[in-house]
Scaffold this motif. Sequence first.
Motif, PDB file in Angstrom:
ATOM      1  N   ASN A  22       0.826  -1.202   0.000  1.00 30.45           N
ATOM      2  CA  ASN A  22       0.000   0.000   0.000  1.00 30.45           C
ATOM      3  C   ASN A  22       0.862   1.254   0.000  1.00 30.45           C
ATOM      4  N   ALA A  25       2.278   1.803  -3.425  1.00 31.04           N
ATOM      5  CA  ALA A  25       1.265   2.347  -4.336  1.00 31.04           C
ATOM      6  C   ALA A  25       1.085   3.840  -4.095  1.00 31.04           C
ATOM      7  N   LYS A  26       1.056   4.242  -2.829  1.00 38.43           N
ATOM      8  CA  LYS A  26       0.919   5.665  -2.504  1.00 38.43           C
ATOM      9  C   LYS A  26       2.092   6.462  -3.040  1.00 38.43           C
ATOM     10  N   GLN A 195      -5.205   4.676  -7.034  1.00 39.15           N
ATOM     11  CA  GLN A 195      -5.781   3.399  -6.621  1.00 39.15           C
ATOM     12  C   GLN A 195      -6.021   3.337  -5.120  1.00 39.15           C
ATOM     13  N   THR A 196      -5.209   4.047  -4.339  1.00 40.59           N
ATOM     14  CA  THR A 196      -5.347   3.988  -2.882  1.00 40.59           C
ATOM     15  C   THR A 196      -6.431   4.931  -2.357  1.00 40.59           C
ATOM     16  N   GLU A 198      -9.878   6.094  -1.289  1.00 38.79           N
ATOM     17  CA  GLU A 198     -11.109   5.409  -0.891  1.00 38.79           C
ATOM     18  C   GLU A 198     -12.330   6.143  -1.432  1.00 38.79           C
TER      19      GLU A 198
END
Length: 215
Positions: A22, A25-26, A195-196, A198
């Motif tokens: 995660n 990705a960030k 993608q991260t 919400e």
Amino acid sequence: FTPTSAAIFVVVGVGLFWYFRNEKAKLQEQREKERMSKSYGRPHVGGPFSLVNCTAAPSSSEQRFTHEDLLRKWSLVYFGFTNCPDICPAELDKVTAVVNELRQSNPDLPVQPVFISVDPARDTPSTIRTYLTDFHPSFVGLVGSFEQTKSVCKAYRVYFSTPPDADPKGDYLVDHSIFVYLMDPEGRFVEAFGQTAEKEEMVDKIKQFVVEWSR
């Protein structure tokens, strides 16, 4: 090394794997956003395009969708491909949830989800039309030639790895940027959700942008 300690080791290992995945990705999303905004002010994302509208009502002539069809609506634009095994469906599910939430809180808000294929060799209009039935019914599905795809991806600063001579029957994956681009009713870029991001974060930010734009 007891069974209990082994179980703890596995749980901790899995937790660390997902944490670092995660965080990676960030970091990638942050680097991509920095790349998109090399100059001061609003990044120049978007531009003229004309693609086949795969989800338009059937007619005798081919329906086109251009950048002008983004006007007077808040558009959520996503680039992907129908053979994507997991990321694209997850992102389109998220966009569907965002659109539902926005329309529930403000039924008069014109929100338009848009899917643009980065795999024109395999993504025919009928394939895209069928694929999008699993997501929000207002989704607009677009596809073009390889050169048209390359052009619109360049305008939106989207990376994609589809080769120009891709075999329509080939079994291959397409590496591509994973962002949902928010465009305002004047067709200008507002934000890129990675993608991260919400659903709640996207909804809150879009509501804020709508208020600021309406002033």
